[in-house]
Design an enzyme around this catalytic site. Structure first.
Site, PDB file in Angstrom:
ATOM      1  N   CYS A   1       7.691  11.836 -24.157  1.00 14.70           N
ATOM      2  CA  CYS A   1       8.597  11.718 -24.388  1.00 14.70           C
ATOM      3  C   CYS A   1       9.508  12.968 -23.403  1.00 14.70           C
ATOM      4  O   CYS A   1      10.360  12.556 -22.607  1.00 14.70           O
ATOM      5  CB  CYS A   1       8.829  12.612 -26.185  1.00 14.70           C
ATOM      6  SG  CYS A   1       8.302  12.438 -27.595  1.00 14.70           S
ATOM      7  N   ARG A   2       8.481  13.745 -23.460  1.00 20.42           N
ATOM      8  CA  ARG A   2       9.018  15.134 -22.333  1.00 20.42           C
ATOM      9  C   ARG A   2       9.099  14.503 -20.974  1.00 20.42           C
ATOM     10  O   ARG A   2       9.551  14.119 -20.111  1.00 20.42           O
ATOM     11  CB  ARG A   2       9.078  16.387 -22.610  1.00 20.42           C
ATOM     12  CG  ARG A   2       9.278  17.028 -23.828  1.00 20.42           C
ATOM     13  CD  ARG A   2       8.560  18.148 -24.287  1.00 20.42           C
ATOM     14  NE  ARG A   2       7.234  17.877 -24.769  1.00 20.42           N
ATOM     15  CZ  ARG A   2       6.459  18.232 -25.766  1.00 20.42           C
ATOM     16  NH1 ARG A   2       6.810  19.917 -25.348  1.00 20.42           N
ATOM     17  NH2 ARG A   2       5.488  18.046 -25.968  1.00 20.42           N
ATOM     18  N   SER A   3       7.558  14.608 -21.084  1.00 23.33           N
ATOM     19  CA  SER A   3       6.896  14.436 -19.396  1.00 23.33           C
ATOM     20  C   SER A   3       7.377  12.652 -18.662  1.00 23.33           C
ATOM     21  O   SER A   3       8.050  13.009 -17.827  1.00 23.33           O
ATOM     22  CB  SER A   3       5.676  14.258 -19.310  1.00 23.33           C
ATOM     23  OG  SER A   3       5.180  13.284 -19.285  1.00 23.33           O
TER      24      SER A   3
ATOM     25  N   CYS B   1       2.394  16.494 -20.178  1.00 25.06           N
ATOM     26  CA  CYS B   1       3.193  17.241 -21.725  1.00 25.06           C
ATOM     27  C   CYS B   1       2.200  16.878 -22.786  1.00 25.06           C
ATOM     28  O   CYS B   1       1.200  16.521 -22.055  1.00 25.06           O
ATOM     29  CB  CYS B   1       4.629  16.488 -22.131  1.00 25.06           C
ATOM     30  SG  CYS B   1       4.577  14.588 -22.361  1.00 25.06           S
TER      31      CYS B   1
ATOM     32  N   ASN C   1       3.006  12.156 -22.837  1.00 22.77           N
ATOM     33  CA  ASN C   1       3.160  11.440 -22.536  1.00 22.77           C
ATOM     34  C   ASN C   1       4.374  10.406 -22.496  1.00 22.77           C
ATOM     35  O   ASN C   1       4.475   9.092 -22.277  1.00 22.77           O
ATOM     36  CB  ASN C   1       2.067  11.017 -21.693  1.00 22.77           C
ATOM     37  CG  ASN C   1       2.041  10.082 -19.668  1.00 22.77           C
ATOM     38  OD1 ASN C   1       2.185   9.397 -19.324  1.00 22.77           O
ATOM     39  ND2 ASN C   1       3.853  10.842 -19.831  1.00 22.77           N
TER      40      ASN C   1
ATOM     41  N   ASP D   1      10.114  19.775 -27.975  1.00 19.36           N
ATOM     42  CA  ASP D   1       9.203  18.463 -28.494  1.00 19.36           C
ATOM     43  C   ASP D   1       9.578  17.870 -29.580  1.00 19.36           C
ATOM     44  O   ASP D   1      10.174  18.242 -30.824  1.00 19.36           O
ATOM     45  CB  ASP D   1       7.679  18.983 -29.300  1.00 19.36           C
ATOM     46  CG  ASP D   1       7.008  17.765 -29.178  1.00 19.36           C
ATOM     47  OD1 ASP D   1       7.374  16.485 -29.503  1.00 19.36           O
ATOM     48  OD2 ASP D   1       5.705  17.638 -29.535  1.00 19.36           O
TER      49      ASP D   1
HETATM   50  P1  4NP Z   1       5.787  14.527 -25.887  1.00 20.02           P
HETATM   51  O1  4NP Z   1       6.093  14.497 -27.802  1.00 20.02           O
HETATM   52  O2  4NP Z   1       4.324  15.226 -25.762  1.00 20.02           O
HETATM   53  O3  4NP Z   1       7.008  14.719 -25.037  1.00 20.02           O
HETATM   54  O4  4NP Z   1       5.463  13.155 -25.085  1.00 20.02           O
HETATM   55  C1  4NP Z   1       4.966  13.932 -28.280  1.00 20.02           C
HETATM   56  C2  4NP Z   1       4.579  12.635 -28.961  1.00 20.02           C
HETATM   57  C3  4NP Z   1       4.045  12.443 -29.280  1.00 20.02           C
HETATM   58  C4  4NP Z   1       3.059  13.554 -30.503  1.00 20.02           C
HETATM   59  C5  4NP Z   1       2.871  14.613 -30.104  1.00 20.02           C
HETATM   60  C6  4NP Z   1       4.280  14.618 -29.297  1.00 20.02           C
HETATM   61  N1  4NP Z   1       2.384  12.813 -31.533  1.00 20.02           N
HETATM   62  O5  4NP Z   1       1.743  13.983 -32.219  1.00 20.02           O
HETATM   63  O6  4NP Z   1       1.614  11.843 -31.224  1.00 20.02           O
END
Ligand code: 4NP
Length: 167
Positions: free
Chosen positions: A22-24, A17, A20, A132
């Site tokens: 939240c989703r993955s 993602c 790294n 997201d």
């Molecule tokens: P992820 O979510 O891609 O599912 O881990 C996010 C985590 C952090 C950010 C964006 C999306 N960020 O902008 O810091």
């Protein structure tokens, strides 16, 4: 981590993602549980295309969603996708189309890695992207958990049947 051996039977899969956190990490955890239940030997990891959260624990929202499902992901640490991943993993599975575009741009010439979207494995759902949930509430993380849990179950089935493509 050993380099991917195309003659080896062992499956290798990397979930990707943006951050790294939240989703993955949830996809990694769900896939571990499904593979363990089926006794399927597979190397599983996750990474982010972005560098902001390197070394961090999963987002509290993801930790809560996993805990609700009986899984402890607090030990996971974020890392960024690296060049070697395209040799080390046979399957690289992106959470959304933006991640997939970034992965395609990073992919070294000659890489045999199979790049896909996770929701290709959820054919009944019209969505292509796992939303997201960063900065969202527990409902957002619960929705992500439901999607990644169902899609990784289908992905495991495809791998167990010797297919890399969605059914
Ligand atoms: P992820 O979510 O891609 O599912 O881990 C996010 C985590 C952090 C950010 C964006 C999306 N960020 O902008 O810091």
């Amino acid at each position: 981590m050993s380099t991917f051996d195309p003659d080896s039977e062992k499956a290798t899969i990397l979930f990707v993602c943006l951050g790294n956190i939240c989703r993955s990490p949830l996809a990694e955890a769900a896939m571990r549980v499904h593979a363990h239940r089926h006794g399927f030997a597979i190397e599983i990891d996750s990474a982010g295309t972005g560098a902001w959260h390197i070394g961090n624990s999963p987002d509290p929202g993801s930790i809560k969603a996993a805990t609700k499902a009986g899984i402890d992901i607090r030990h996971q640490r974020a890392r960024q996708v690296r060049r070697a991943d395209f040799d080390d993993f046979r399957h690289i599975v992106a959470m959304d189309r933006s991640n997939l575009t970034n992965l395609e741009a990073m992919r070294p010439d000659g890489s045999k890695a199979d790049l896909r979207l996770l929701l290709d494995y959820l054919p009944g759902d019209p969505r292509r992207d796992v939303p997201d949930p960063y900065g969202g509430g527990s409902d957002d993380f619960a929705e992500v958990w439901g999607l990644v849990n169902r899609a990784t179950a289908n992905l495991l089935k495809a791998l167990m049947q010797g297919e890399s493509s969605p059914a």
